[in-house]
Design a protein around this motif. Structure first.
Motif, PDB file in Angstrom:
ATOM      1  N   PHE A 184      -5.462  -9.700   1.491  1.00 39.83           N
ATOM      2  CA  PHE A 184      -5.073  -9.092   0.048  1.00 39.83           C
ATOM      3  C   PHE A 184      -4.262  -9.784  -1.036  1.00 39.83           C
ATOM      4  N   GLU A 206      -0.030  -2.647  -5.879  1.00 43.77           N
ATOM      5  CA  GLU A 206      -1.376  -2.809  -6.250  1.00 43.77           C
ATOM      6  C   GLU A 206      -1.700  -2.918  -7.949  1.00 43.77           C
ATOM      7  N   SER A 247     -12.985  -8.098  -3.890  1.00 43.09           N
ATOM      8  CA  SER A 247     -12.123  -7.325  -3.162  1.00 43.09           C
ATOM      9  C   SER A 247     -11.624  -6.066  -3.657  1.00 43.09           C
ATOM     10  N   SER A 248     -11.277  -5.500  -2.963  1.00 42.77           N
ATOM     11  CA  SER A 248     -10.369  -4.113  -3.286  1.00 42.77           C
ATOM     12  C   SER A 248     -11.012  -3.324  -4.190  1.00 42.77           C
ATOM     13  N   GLU A 302       0.768  -1.446  -0.134  1.00 43.72           N
ATOM     14  CA  GLU A 302      -0.174   0.011   0.115  1.00 43.72           C
ATOM     15  C   GLU A 302       0.955   1.412   0.115  1.00 43.72           C
ATOM     16  N   TYR A 357      -5.226  -7.873  -5.407  1.00 41.94           N
ATOM     17  CA  TYR A 357      -4.684  -6.575  -5.105  1.00 41.94           C
ATOM     18  C   TYR A 357      -3.585  -6.093  -4.882  1.00 41.94           C
ATOM     19  N   ASN A 397      -0.632  -4.320   4.031  1.00 41.30           N
ATOM     20  CA  ASN A 397      -2.174  -4.542   4.212  1.00 41.30           C
ATOM     21  C   ASN A 397      -2.510  -5.521   5.209  1.00 41.30           C
TER      22      ASN A 397
END
Length: 727
Positions: free
Chosen positions: A431, A359, A438-439, A345, A407, A427
């Motif tokens: 993830f 990401e 998700s995400s 992240e 992610y 995260n």
């Protein structure tokens, strides 16, 4: 008497010309290296910007002239594996997201409501629409085009009397959130290129007039929009190039001065507003102030803003700042293969191992930034990097059927499950698994990756030519030379094969310059025209400019011989990665997919529409079904170290899976028993190479990194020499 001689001479000369004896188009001219051709072949750093393209809109003064000019969205049609990828995206998550994502449901959606209010509707709608509508335009899909138009019409009709449009969103201090509108402007611009709908120009004009009235202290306040103001700036320049209204340049200056300072260095830690973390026992390094933000997507998306503003400022410091931003993140967190950097992240000092990831949003935004910078600068570097990310990192972020995505994707990634891997990654939560729900950012923003890649394969040039700047099988139709429309078909399985073939289709002969990029890695490129090899030395990192009269059926072949290359990452424990042409290779790990129910494994902000059968959209863990903890056994001669193995091209035109990939490398390796999955469920962090190993040598296979959803891409070097380190 002299008049008679001159008259007779002219008659003779005319006769020679008529019979084609002196016509260059028939006999050809010879360049300095002996190539017999009609026209000239030159190597250039970029097209000459002293010209202005007569057929496609480019930068208008006082903006810096365009190096390359984007063609309309539907001018380029994909073929080969890229077409197959877009079809999978069309039939997979992107094409169906409007039916399953709560953020895209029409009921109570702020993008569709008359008053701009609703429970749903922020960045998700335009994120998705950027790629979704593009797929419709590219593939001529009427269902997608009609569905996209519902949202586009709503955006156009949402404009209020003051010029503002879109959802009504304000912060606690009363200032407006402009971020989601910045993304929707991208969608509207593409729609205009497809439809020539004048309402887009009218909306943008009135909206930018409104932005000009907002006081600086209330403009681009708060985090996301302040960091990402470059997207707003891009749209202002896009409109200025079409209308020429000088006040738009005043707005451009206003946007730049209110955007986060991506040119600054030595920022105070308190000025960096992303969530910050550092490894226990370390202190904040001085270099951490050299970027205004370390959130992975923000860096990939916003590092380019100074170069965008350079178009107006003409100040080289702005252009240099974007190059420096690129280098800074990679110096400290990008000592890894695949072209990206390890932020998960946010980039955290002390967490720079190749098990740190990026990401999916960051991947596609980096590709978009590269494409922007290629148009601004003409620099081959940005095209090379766009390919590096697109071929090696992006494909592994999604399942092969494009129905789920991850992610976080890392260069060294040997287990995907629904567990929490924090603090190993930044995260907290599940993830790493492939999940269609998700995400919520990446779930929608992934859509732009391949459609934008496709529309930047070819670009117009200031001298009424055309350039193949990024390579993939495709067909482009464009006006060139005197305005004649030509179609150029590119036939190739690049990047898995070395030859790229082009065929010209034209109703009449037409003279125009054709530019072909020579990648920096291509040390022995060759050019063939109509079967004849040109003697021009094709220097890597340049464009070859072929200016001649082209005839229907003319053929060009660009040969890009691939060579093995070993990259040593000195700042990451002397680990190595293996390249073959534009491809980076990873250990082939057998992948065991374990189905999970998405509603049981999605992250906290996942939401889907009422009535959706989530069992039709499962999630998947991926577990290793073969050993992964190998160090490579290397010799000085790479050709002796690696065996290149090729097999037939897959019948389904999709080479990005472990079984279908048409090229592999065989190399000797030794297991490193102490290298294990650690307490965080991640591949253990690397140790200094060479690494001591007494395990027997084995032959292992390496496959292109993009086809490996589990992978080791940054390898230890195994050895028994005196300087080898114990793990």
């Amino acid at each position: 008497m002299n008049k008679v001689k001159n008259f007779l001479s002219n008659i003779i000369l005319l006769g020679l010309l008529v019979n084609g004896i002196l016509l260059c188009s028939c006999t050809g001219s010879t360049n300095e290296e002996g190539d017999d051709l009609d026209g000239s072949i030159d190597l250039v750093d970029k097209p000459d910007q002293n010209y202005t393209n007569e057929f496609y809109i480019s930068n208008r003064a006082p903006l810096k002239p365009s190096a390359f000019i984007k063609l309309p969205v539907s001018a380029i049609k994909p073929k080969g594996w890229l077409l197959e990828y877009l079809k999978r995206q069309q039939n997979g998550l992107t094409g169906n997201l409007g039916k399953i994502s709560a953020w895209l449901q029409k009921e109570n959606n702020a993008w569709l409501s008359a008053d701009g209010k609703g429970e749903w509707g922020w960045e998700e709608v335009p994120y998705w629409l950027k790629g979704y509508a593009h797929i419709g335009y590219i593939l001529d899909d009427p269902e997608i085009i009609d569905e996209a138009k519902i949202w586009l019409e709503a955006a156009i009709n949402s404009q209020r009397e003051d010029g503002n449009f879109g959802p009504v969103r304000h912060f606690g201090d009363g200032s407006q959130d402009f971020w989601a509108n910045m993304i929707m402007l991208y969608c509207l611009q593409s729609y205009y290129e497809y439809s020539s709908d004048q309402r887009v120009i009218n909306l943008m004009t009135d909206y930018f007039k409104y932005q000009l009235t907002v006081p600086d202290e209330e403009f681009l306040t708060h985090y996301w929009q302040r960091i990402r103001g470059g997207d707003n700036l891009h749209s202002v320049f896009w409109l200025y190039n079409r209308t020429g209204e000088a006040w738009l340049l005043d707005l451009a200056k206003k946007i730049h001065r209110n955007t986060a300072d991506w040119t600054g260095r030595g920022h105070d830690l308190s000025d960096i507003h992303n969530r910050k973390e550092i490894r226990e026992g370390l202190e904040w390094p001085a270099w951490y102030g050299d970027l205004i933000d370390w959130h992975n997507v923000n860096v990939a998306q916003a590092f380019r803003e100074p170069a965008q503003y350079y178009l107006l400022s003409h100040d080289e410091k702005h252009l240099k700042a974007s190059y420096d931003n690129f280098d800074i993140i990679r110096k400290h967190f990008g000592q890894v293969p695949g072209g990206m950097f390890g932020s998960d992240e946010n980039s955290r000092p002390g967490f720079d191992d190749p098990r740190q990831g990026i990401e999916t949003c960051g991947i596609v935004e980096q590709m978009n930034s590269n494409e922007h910078l290629l148009r601004i600068t003409g620099d081959v570097f940005w095209a090379d990097h766009a390919e590096e990310v697109a071929f090696n990192t992006y494909p592994a972020a999604v399942t092969a059927d494009f129905k789920a995505l991850r992610y976080i994707t890392s260069p060294n990634m040997v287990l995907n499950d629904d567990q929490n891997h924090n603090p190993g990654i930044d995260n907290s939560g599940p993830f790493l698994m492939m999940n269609p729900f998700s995400s919520r950012c990446c779930q929608h923003n992934h859509a732009q990756g391949w459609p934008y890649f496709n529309e930047n394969l070819w670009m117009a040039t200031p001298d009424n030519g055309i350039a193949a700047v990024i390579y993939s099988a495709s067909e482009v139709s464009a006006k060139v030379g005197d305005g004649t429309e030509v179609t150029i078909t590119e036939i190739s399985n690049y990047p898995f094969e070395e030859d790229i073939n082009f065929k010209i289709s034209s109703t009449e002969p037409v003279m125009f310059p054709l530019y072909l990029r020579i990648p920096a890695w291509a040390k022995a490129a060759e050019l063939h025209i109509n079967g004849e090899k040109m003697k021009k030395n094709l220097q890597p990192g340049k464009y070859v400019r072929i200016d001649r009269t082209w005839n229907n059926g003319d053929k060009i072949t660009l040969k890009l011989p691939m060579e093995l290359n070993l990259k040593t990452w000195k700042n990451n424990h002397n680990s190595v990665s293996v390249n073959y042409g534009p491809l980076t290779f990873s250990l082939k790990i057998s992948e065991n997919y374990i189905r999970k129910e998405s509603d049981e494994t999605a992250i906290w902000d996942s939401k889907w529409q009422k009535g959706v059968d989530t069992k039709q959209w499962p999630s998947f863990e991926i577990h290793p079904a073969s050993p992964w903890n190998y160090g490579l056994v290397l010799q000085e001669d790479l050709k002796s170290t690696f065996e290149v193995n090729r097999k037939a091209w897959p019948e389904n035109d999709f080479p990005f899976t472990t079984d279908a990939v048409p090229i592999a490398l065989t190399v000797k390796a030794r297991k490193i028993p102490a290298w294990k999955i650690d307490e965080y469920g991640l591949a253990g962090e690397l140790k200094d190479s060479p690494v001591w190993s007494e395990e027997p040598e084995e032959k292992v296979q390496l496959i292109p990194m993009g086809a490996a959803r589990l992978r080791i891409s940054a390898f230890p070097v195994a050895g028994k020499q005196d300087n080898a380190h114990r793990w």
